[in-house]
Motif scaffolding. Structure first.
Motif, PDB file in Angstrom:
ATOM      1  N   TYR A 189       1.994   3.130  12.630  1.00 29.11           N
ATOM      2  CA  TYR A 189       0.717   2.556  13.223  1.00 29.11           C
ATOM      3  C   TYR A 189       0.720   2.119  14.838  1.00 29.11           C
ATOM      4  O   TYR A 189      -0.272   2.288  15.158  1.00 29.11           O
ATOM      5  N   VAL A 230      -1.050   5.086   8.525  1.00 25.42           N
ATOM      6  CA  VAL A 230       0.085   4.669   7.503  1.00 25.42           C
ATOM      7  C   VAL A 230      -0.185   5.311   6.146  1.00 25.42           C
ATOM      8  O   VAL A 230       0.771   5.425   5.312  1.00 25.42           O
ATOM      9  N   ILE A 266       2.031  -2.833   6.152  1.00 25.89           N
ATOM     10  CA  ILE A 266       1.829  -3.329   7.661  1.00 25.89           C
ATOM     11  C   ILE A 266       2.043  -4.822   7.651  1.00 25.89           C
ATOM     12  O   ILE A 266       2.818  -5.187   8.645  1.00 25.89           O
TER      13      ILE A 266
END
Length: 53
Positions: free
Chosen positions: A8, A22, A37
């Motif tokens: 990220y 990702v 995330i």
């Protein structure tokens, strides 16, 4: 979660789409990647999202 945070952050620094990075790294769908995330944020691997106004 560390892999998610690394991918990220690297994508953001390069000006790319961090969620897409990702997704590529983990092989998960967009929805699952967003969840990962969020979990990485909760565990302190990523900075919190911008404060809402």
């Amino acid at each position: 979660r560390m892999l998610v945070a690394r991918e990220y952050t690297a994508a953001r620094e390069e000006g790319g789409d961090p969620v897409l990075a990702v997704m590529r790294a983990t092989g998960h769908s967009r929805r699952k990647s967003l969840r990962l995330i969020g979990q990485a944020r909760d565990e302190g691997f990523l900075a919190p999202r911008r404060a809402r106004r």
